[in-house]
Enzyme design. Structure first.
Site: not given
Ligand code: SF4
Length: 326
Positions: A193, A113, A196
């Site tokens: 993966k 992240k 959105k």
């Protein structure tokens, strides 16, 4: 014998996609029978990255109604919104105070992240797994259904329970993880993966036209450049989708047909599309009904939160006492 308690959560990103549905929600629906389930829309987790403030409440409701439309029945489990139970963040803070920072910096998801959100590497991204530990331990959940990428976080939850118990006395049992067995559906590129933020998803509530357009252009076995080239279903994301949506007989037929180049990818996708829509249409219908009855969704979430607070307040009383806070 009392049922074991399960905790699991999903982020309100505004879209519940097929990766969420096949990898988690379908499994949640099956677990309701066998376990005492606590299912949560984790809005505190969602604000660790930039989010659309104006749309946030609507996104939370969309997540809840989609879950309900998929069969997560609030009459048979606790379904609630994380921030409606403030004890989650209170317990997370206490866990922050007993966890070495190195444990958090080692988390693979934090590293990923931090790469994805370079302009916003905030402390919440780092301590996110401790909020997750609090989500689970607040209900003294015994089992947590996870994909492989979450196992590291459950290990941290177990270590956190041990650390707390060692320092303040026996309080939390270490939860077990339960690996979700379904094959993982990747994004439309077949490599990343489904998410959105990567815009490589098919939404559970998307229209048939839009789903077909996405399937039509989705990546299959890339070695299959021409119709007459044999394919390998084992490395084709569309075949994984067949396993999730098509009848077993169809799945078994397509495997040899693909390997012998007896079926083209477009025909294979058409069959998948038909089976997928048979599955999704009743969910979409139910979600439309729930959209017209917002009070039913809001009422179910309020009832779920009230029921969760009965547990969380008791656990936090015990925790505060042990930590010397009250
Ligand atoms: Fe994938 Fe089907 Fe094409 Fe085979 S025929 S490569 S399983 S889309």
């Amino acid at each position: 014998m009392a049922k074991k308690r399960i905790f699991s959560g999903i982020q309100p990103t505004g879209i519940i996609h097929l990766g969420n549905y096949v990898g988690a929600i379908k499994n949640w629906v099956n677990l309701i029978e066998e376990y005492e389930c606590v299912f949560c829309v984790v809005d505190y987790h969602a604000i660790t990255i930039e989010h659309d403030v104006a749309a946030f409440q609507e996104n939370i409701l969309t997540a809840a109604r989609t879950l309900m439309a998929c069969g997560v029945d609030p009459q048979r489990c606790r379904l609630f919104v994380q921030s409606h139970v403030p004890e989650h963040t209170e317990l997370a803070w206490i866990f922050n105070c007993i966890t070495p920072i190195g444990d958090l910096e080692r988390m693979t998801q934090f590293k990923d992240k931090s790469q994805q959100h370079r302009e916003n590497i905030n402390a919440g991204l780092l301590t996110y797994p401790l909020l997750q530990a609090a989500d689970i331990l607040l209900y003294k959940a015994q089992v947590v259904p996870v994909g492989e990428d979450q196992v590291q976080h459950i290990e941290l939850t177990r270590r956190t329970a041990r650390r707390f118990n060692t320092r303040y006395g026996e309080t939390f049992a270490e939860p077990e993880w339960m690996l979700t067995k379904t094959a993982k559906i990747m994004g439309l590129d077949g490599k990343t993966k489904m998410s959105k933020s990567l815009n490589n998803y098919i939404g559970v509530l998307e229209s048939g036209d839009s789903i077909w357009e996405k399937l039509r252009t989705a990546t299959t076995d890339e070695n299959r450049k021409r119709r007459k080239d044999p394919g390998d279903p084992d490395i084709c994301n569309l075949y994984t989708m067949h396993k999730a949506f098509s009848p077993q007989a169809t799945v078994e037929e397509i495997d040899p047909q693909c390997r012998a180049a007896e079926i083209g990818c477009v025909d294979c996708k058409k069959i998948l599309f038909e089976n997928m829509m048979k599955h999704l249409e009743p969910i979409q219908q139910k979600a439309t009904e729930l959209e017209k009855d917002r009070d039913a969704v809001i009422g179910a979430l309020e009832k779920g939160a009230a029921s969760c607070r009965e547990i969380s307040q008791q656990v936090m009383d015990e925790v505060r006492r042990k930590v010397g806070l009250r």
